[in-house]
Design a protein around this motif. Structure first.
Motif, PDB file in Angstrom:
ATOM      1  N   GLY A  37     -53.409 -76.919 114.630  1.00 27.98           N
ATOM      2  CA  GLY A  37     -54.386 -77.027 113.559  1.00 27.98           C
ATOM      3  C   GLY A  37     -55.764 -77.259 114.145  1.00 27.98           C
ATOM      4  O   GLY A  37     -55.921 -78.055 115.081  1.00 27.98           O
ATOM      5  N   ILE A  38     -56.747 -76.529 113.619  1.00 25.83           N
ATOM      6  CA  ILE A  38     -58.123 -76.766 114.050  1.00 25.83           C
ATOM      7  C   ILE A  38     -58.915 -77.235 112.833  1.00 25.83           C
ATOM      8  O   ILE A  38     -58.797 -76.676 111.750  1.00 25.83           O
ATOM      9  N   ILE A  39     -59.696 -78.274 113.021  1.00 28.00           N
ATOM     10  CA  ILE A  39     -60.540 -78.802 111.952  1.00 28.00           C
ATOM     11  C   ILE A  39     -61.883 -78.103 112.017  1.00 28.00           C
ATOM     12  O   ILE A  39     -62.517 -78.053 113.075  1.00 28.00           O
ATOM     13  N   VAL A  40     -62.309 -77.551 110.878  1.00 23.17           N
ATOM     14  CA  VAL A  40     -63.602 -76.872 110.764  1.00 23.17           C
ATOM     15  C   VAL A  40     -64.343 -77.429 109.555  1.00 23.17           C
ATOM     16  O   VAL A  40     -63.739 -78.007 108.661  1.00 23.17           O
ATOM     17  N   ASP A  41     -65.659 -77.222 109.534  1.00 24.60           N
ATOM     18  CA  ASP A  41     -66.474 -77.741 108.430  1.00 24.60           C
ATOM     19  C   ASP A  41     -66.097 -77.120 107.092  1.00 24.60           C
ATOM     20  O   ASP A  41     -66.055 -77.790 106.074  1.00 24.60           O
ATOM     21  N   ARG A  42     -65.849 -75.805 107.098  1.00 21.56           N
ATOM     22  CA  ARG A  42     -65.441 -75.114 105.872  1.00 21.56           C
ATOM     23  C   ARG A  42     -64.979 -73.715 106.224  1.00 21.56           C
ATOM     24  O   ARG A  42     -65.258 -73.212 107.297  1.00 21.56           O
ATOM     25  N   ARG A  56     -65.332 -79.002 116.331  1.00 22.79           N
ATOM     26  CA  ARG A  56     -66.686 -79.507 116.634  1.00 22.79           C
ATOM     27  C   ARG A  56     -66.679 -80.242 117.972  1.00 22.79           C
ATOM     28  O   ARG A  56     -67.555 -80.038 118.813  1.00 22.79           O
ATOM     29  N   LEU A  57     -65.699 -81.120 118.151  1.00 26.32           N
ATOM     30  CA  LEU A  57     -65.625 -81.896 119.384  1.00 26.32           C
ATOM     31  C   LEU A  57     -65.284 -81.009 120.571  1.00 26.32           C
ATOM     32  O   LEU A  57     -65.833 -81.178 121.663  1.00 26.32           O
ATOM     33  N   ILE A  88     -58.360 -77.685 107.625  1.00 30.92           N
ATOM     34  CA  ILE A  88     -57.523 -77.470 108.799  1.00 30.92           C
ATOM     35  C   ILE A  88     -57.037 -76.031 108.708  1.00 30.92           C
ATOM     36  O   ILE A  88     -56.465 -75.623 107.699  1.00 30.92           O
ATOM     37  N   ILE A  89     -57.296 -75.272 109.766  1.00 28.74           N
ATOM     38  CA  ILE A  89     -56.770 -73.914 109.868  1.00 28.74           C
ATOM     39  C   ILE A  89     -55.629 -73.979 110.874  1.00 28.74           C
ATOM     40  O   ILE A  89     -55.837 -74.346 112.035  1.00 28.74           O
ATOM     41  N   VAL A  90     -54.429 -73.655 110.421  1.00 29.39           N
ATOM     42  CA  VAL A  90     -53.283 -73.630 111.323  1.00 29.39           C
ATOM     43  C   VAL A  90     -53.234 -72.243 111.948  1.00 29.39           C
ATOM     44  O   VAL A  90     -53.156 -71.239 111.238  1.00 29.39           O
ATOM     45  N   ARG A 138     -52.116 -68.957 110.282  1.00 19.05           N
ATOM     46  CA  ARG A 138     -50.908 -69.154 109.474  1.00 19.05           C
ATOM     47  C   ARG A 138     -51.254 -69.645 108.081  1.00 19.05           C
ATOM     48  O   ARG A 138     -50.721 -69.171 107.088  1.00 19.05           O
ATOM     49  N   GLU A 139     -52.150 -70.629 108.019  1.00 15.87           N
ATOM     50  CA  GLU A 139     -52.558 -71.143 106.715  1.00 15.87           C
ATOM     51  C   GLU A 139     -53.825 -71.969 106.836  1.00 15.87           C
ATOM     52  O   GLU A 139     -54.215 -72.372 107.922  1.00 15.87           O
ATOM     53  N   ILE A 140     -54.447 -72.194 105.688  1.00 19.01           N
ATOM     54  CA  ILE A 140     -55.668 -72.995 105.591  1.00 19.01           C
ATOM     55  C   ILE A 140     -55.411 -74.072 104.560  1.00 19.01           C
ATOM     56  O   ILE A 140     -54.903 -73.784 103.473  1.00 19.01           O
TER      57      ILE A 140
END
Length: 145
Positions: A76-81, A49-50, A65-67, A14-16
């Motif tokens: 939302g998922i948290i990624v390094d980049r 990561r976790l 955060i990539i939704v 959906r969005e970054i």
């Protein structure tokens, strides 16, 4: 993450955005960092990561955060980049390799071998818990992720 490239289907995104203030929620799995308010909508946040049993790192200016859509739920998922959006030809995708019974490759859609590197293509529905998420609401998601 951790020096490897991962890819998602663009139609699931959906969005970054950059990392926002995350409100922790008690009694959630260790990889659920909490929830954020995005334009009046409360969205659960999972640290990928976790979830992948990688070591936790400090967030940087590149952390995102990539939704994504998981069924009818936004997560939302948290990624390094996030490095790029790319078109991948069908011929550049191979099935996930077999590593034996010890390694579950169920969350991998395939392996992309474009651009001189290998990108692991993820099935985000399976990464974030499978079909039970598609029918749940946000509170159900936090219990079942």
């Amino acid at each position: 993450m951790a020096g490897e490239d991962y890819g998602l289907e663009i139609l699931k995104v959906r969005e970054i955005m950059g990392v926002l203030d995350i409100t922790t929620v008690p009694h959630t799995p260790y990889y659920v960092k909490g929830v954020v308010n995005i334009r009046g909508k409360v969205i659960p946040i999972v640290d990928l990561r976790l979830k992948f049993d990688m070591p936790e790192t400090e967030y940087t200016d590149e952390t995102c955060i990539i939704v994504v859509y998981v069924g009818n739920v936004e997560v939302g998922i948290i990624v390094d980049r996030v490095s790029e959006v790319m078109d991948i030809a069908e011929g550049d995708i191979e099935d996930a390799p077999e590593f034996g019974a010890e390694v579950d490759t169920n969350t991998i859609l395939g392996m992309c071998k474009a651009g001189g590197k290998v990108t692991i293509l993820l099935d985000i529905n399976k990464v974030l818990g499978g079909e039970e998420l598609a029918v749940g609401s946000t509170p159900d998601l936090l219990e079942s992720v």
